[in-house]
Scaffold this active site. Structure first.
Site, PDB file in Angstrom:
ATOM      1  N   GLU A  63     -10.989   0.490  -3.578  1.00 32.95           N
ATOM      2  CA  GLU A  63     -11.276   0.240  -2.168  1.00 32.95           C
ATOM      3  C   GLU A  63     -11.960   1.460  -1.541  1.00 32.95           C
ATOM      4  OE1 GLU A  63      -7.763  -1.146  -0.130  1.00 32.95           O
ATOM      5  OE2 GLU A  63      -8.661  -0.897   1.847  1.00 32.95           O
ATOM      6  N   LYS A  72      -2.882   5.054  -2.775  1.00 37.14           N
ATOM      7  CA  LYS A  72      -3.904   5.856  -2.119  1.00 37.14           C
ATOM      8  C   LYS A  72      -4.318   6.959  -3.079  1.00 37.14           C
ATOM      9  CE  LYS A  72      -3.945   3.930   1.986  1.00 37.14           C
ATOM     10  NZ  LYS A  72      -5.155   3.354   2.583  1.00 37.14           N
ATOM     11  N   SER A  80       0.872  -1.175   0.000  1.00 36.71           N
ATOM     12  CA  SER A  80       0.000   0.000   0.000  1.00 36.71           C
ATOM     13  C   SER A  80       0.909   1.224   0.000  1.00 36.71           C
ATOM     14  CB  SER A  80      -0.873  -0.027   1.255  1.00 36.71           C
ATOM     15  OG  SER A  80      -1.618   1.167   1.369  1.00 36.71           O
ATOM     16  N   GLY A 102      -3.827  -3.765   6.167  1.00 39.85           N
ATOM     17  CA  GLY A 102      -2.792  -3.418   7.136  1.00 39.85           C
ATOM     18  C   GLY A 102      -3.113  -2.101   7.813  1.00 39.85           C
ATOM     19  N   LYS A 130      -9.735  -6.610   8.357  1.00 36.14           N
ATOM     20  CA  LYS A 130      -8.704  -6.168   9.301  1.00 36.14           C
ATOM     21  C   LYS A 130      -9.111  -6.663  10.681  1.00 36.14           C
ATOM     22  CE  LYS A 130      -7.265  -2.015   6.817  1.00 36.14           C
ATOM     23  NZ  LYS A 130      -7.405  -0.545   6.714  1.00 36.14           N
ATOM     24  N   ASP A 154     -13.624  -1.641   2.970  1.00 34.15           N
ATOM     25  CA  ASP A 154     -12.729  -1.688   4.121  1.00 34.15           C
ATOM     26  C   ASP A 154     -13.488  -1.081   5.309  1.00 34.15           C
ATOM     27  OD1 ASP A 154     -10.825  -1.051   6.065  1.00 34.15           O
ATOM     28  OD2 ASP A 154      -9.349  -0.232   4.706  1.00 34.15           O
ATOM     29  N   ASP A 205      -7.066   2.878  -3.316  1.00 36.34           N
ATOM     30  CA  ASP A 205      -7.793   2.962  -2.047  1.00 36.34           C
ATOM     31  C   ASP A 205      -8.111   4.426  -1.770  1.00 36.34           C
ATOM     32  OD1 ASP A 205      -8.859   2.730   0.479  1.00 36.34           O
ATOM     33  OD2 ASP A 205      -7.083   1.829   1.410  1.00 36.34           O
ATOM     34  N   LYS A 216      -1.014  -1.177  -4.523  1.00 36.77           N
ATOM     35  CA  LYS A 216      -2.194  -0.364  -4.175  1.00 36.77           C
ATOM     36  C   LYS A 216      -1.719   1.045  -3.927  1.00 36.77           C
ATOM     37  CE  LYS A 216      -4.585   0.067   0.298  1.00 36.77           C
ATOM     38  NZ  LYS A 216      -5.256  -0.711   1.364  1.00 36.77           N
TER      39      LYS A 216
HETATM   40  O1  OSB Z   1      -7.111   1.935   4.334  1.00 41.43           O
HETATM   41  O2  OSB Z   1      -5.929   0.203   4.251  1.00 41.43           O
HETATM   42  C1  OSB Z   1      -6.119   1.327   4.701  1.00 41.43           C
HETATM   43  C2  OSB Z   1      -3.137   2.424   6.826  1.00 41.43           C
HETATM   44  C3  OSB Z   1      -3.781   3.081   7.848  1.00 41.43           C
HETATM   45  C4  OSB Z   1      -5.147   3.197   7.816  1.00 41.43           C
HETATM   46  C5  OSB Z   1      -5.882   2.645   6.775  1.00 41.43           C
HETATM   47  C6  OSB Z   1      -5.237   1.967   5.745  1.00 41.43           C
HETATM   48  C7  OSB Z   1      -3.837   1.881   5.761  1.00 41.43           C
HETATM   49  C8  OSB Z   1      -3.057   1.251   4.721  1.00 41.43           C
HETATM   50  C9  OSB Z   1      -1.663   0.797   5.090  1.00 41.43           C
HETATM   51  O3  OSB Z   1      -3.416   1.141   3.567  1.00 41.43           O
HETATM   52  C10 OSB Z   1      -1.436  -0.639   4.878  1.00 41.43           C
HETATM   53  C11 OSB Z   1      -0.146  -1.072   5.528  1.00 41.43           C
HETATM   54  O4  OSB Z   1      -0.134  -1.363   6.744  1.00 41.43           O
HETATM   55  O5  OSB Z   1       0.851  -1.107   4.823  1.00 41.43           O
HETATM   56 MG    MG Z   2      -8.285   0.738   3.051  1.00 39.81          MG
END
Ligand code: OSB
Ligand code: MG
Length: 368
Positions: free
Chosen positions: A213, A163, A135, A290, A262, A238, A188, A161
């Site tokens: 996402e 953001k 991510s 994560g 999660k 999510d 995401d 992935k």
């Molecule tokens: O939306 O998946 C998410 C991190 C913090 C809060 C929300 C998200 C995330 C990540 C990080 O996408 C994933 C990782 O731990 O590498």
């Molecule tokens: Mg997410």
């Protein structure tokens, strides 16, 4: 199994690279680690709440409070048949799933250690190697994004992935598809779009993304039904999925085609497994999300990802992507094929380093 004590420690860990999403920018994590004593054995869990209530309603401080004031008194001195009994003891507390998962996952680790088997086997896991994606947070420039993607692909990661947030999505996706036409790519949004943005999201259909996402509100199932109906690209939920019932509603109403599970968001391993099984029965693939976890939470995520319907690469990656030095031994590493080999040691299979943990502990509470 007798629940004897709970030690809460808040540790501060600086990220190797700041992580930016549509809702926040994180440079240092404030993480609560839970250590439970069960029949003389230590079990470890991690609180995945963020430093702010911008991803979910919980934050590090609400979890500390709820754990001490409500959850621990419900568990203290209890005699349990299994960690699977924990959830019902905590059910009187509404939501606060991340606080619940902190201690629930620790008790699962203890149970597996008492039985001298790996946690993943105790919960019915089957994989000995799990597929991994990364991510990638929002970057200042497209060139920086491309360089980061190139580095992660070279490390072997199986899917990328990124953001996104309104206005940032098309330029990023266009550029990545131009430079990397064949990779498994997804985005995401962390709830940063509104239903009115459907025409914009529809444009993403041209880039054969694996999924989008959580485009809409953190609790907006209704909106996602409409969006999914009008998009070819699968929606993955999510933030919206905090309970089994919400997963049921999302699946039967067509709000998504994929679910990100999660542990913290759903309240621990028992609920994660129930949602996993529900998705499997309904042919909805799942993957492990994560939350920028330290090694303890990472180890818990690895165990969960061995369940059979975790068929898509998760956001569970190497310790060194996040930390200069992790809190477990050995650190989590990734093979050149972008997989993590699941450990065979009892419990979570990685050992918390008490010396390292003590040196970064900001506050501690030993509850009896
Ligand atoms: O939306 O998946 C998410 C991190 C913090 C809060 C929300 C998200 C995330 C990540 C990080 O996408 C994933 C990782 O731990 O590498
Ligand atoms: Mg997410």
């Amino acid at each position: 199994m007798r629940i004897q004590s709970l030690t809460l420690r808040e540790i501060h860990l600086k990220l190797v690279t700041p992580f930016e999403t549509s809702f926040d920018r994180t440079t240092e994590r404030r993480i609560i680690l839970a250590e439970v004593q069960v029949d003389g054995v230590s079990g470890w869990g991690e609180c995945t709440a963020g430093e702010t209530p911008f991803y979910s309603p919980e934050d590090t401080d609400t979890c500390w409070h709820i754990l001490r004031k409500y959850l621990w008194p419900m568990l203290r001195g209890r005699e349990l048949g299994s960690a699977a009994d924990v959830w019902s003891l905590l059910e009187q507390v509404r939501d606060h799933n991340m606080a619940k998962a902190t201690v629930e996952t620790a008790i699962w680790d203890a149970e597996a250690k008492l039985k001298k088997i790996p946690l993943w086997k105790l919960i019915g896991g089957e994989r000995t190697e799990i597929p991994c994606g990364v991510s990638i947070g929002i970057k200042d420039s497209l060139d920086e994004l491309v360089a980061t993607v190139r580095k992660e692909l070279a490390a072997g990661y199986q899917r990328i992935k990124i953001k996104i947030k309104p206005g940032k999505e098309l330029p990023q996706v266009q550029r990545l598809r131009q430079d990397f036409p064949k990779i498994k790519l997804m985005v995401d949004a962390n709830s940063s779009y509104r239903i009115e943005d459907l025409p914009l999201l529809k444009q993403l259909d041209a880039y054969y993304l694996m999924m989008i996402e959580q485009p809409l509100g953190w609790d907006d199932l209704f909106g996602h039904i409409a969006i999914q109906k009008n998009l070819q690209t699968p929606i993955c939920l999510d933030e919206c999925i905090h309970t089994y019932e919400q997963a049921e509603a999302a699946i039967s109403l067509g709000a998504c085609k994929i679910i990100n599970i999660k542990l913290g968001r759903v309240g621990g391993l028992l609920q994660a497994k129930r949602i996993h099984d529900l998705c499997q029965r309904n042919h909805i693939p799942v993957w492990c999300g994560g939350m920028l976890e330290s090694g303890v939470g990472r180890a818990q995520n690895i165990a969960m990802s061995t369940l059979p319907n975790f068929s898509l690469p998760g956001d569970v990656t190497a310790s060194q992507r996040y930390w200069h030095e992790d809190v477990i031994q050995p650190e989590v590493t990734v093979t050149p094929n972008g997989t993590i080999k699941v450990p065979d040691a009892p419990g979570i299979g990685f050992t918390p380093r008490l010396d390292r943990i003590s040196s970064i502990t900001i506050r501690q509470d030993h509850l009896l």
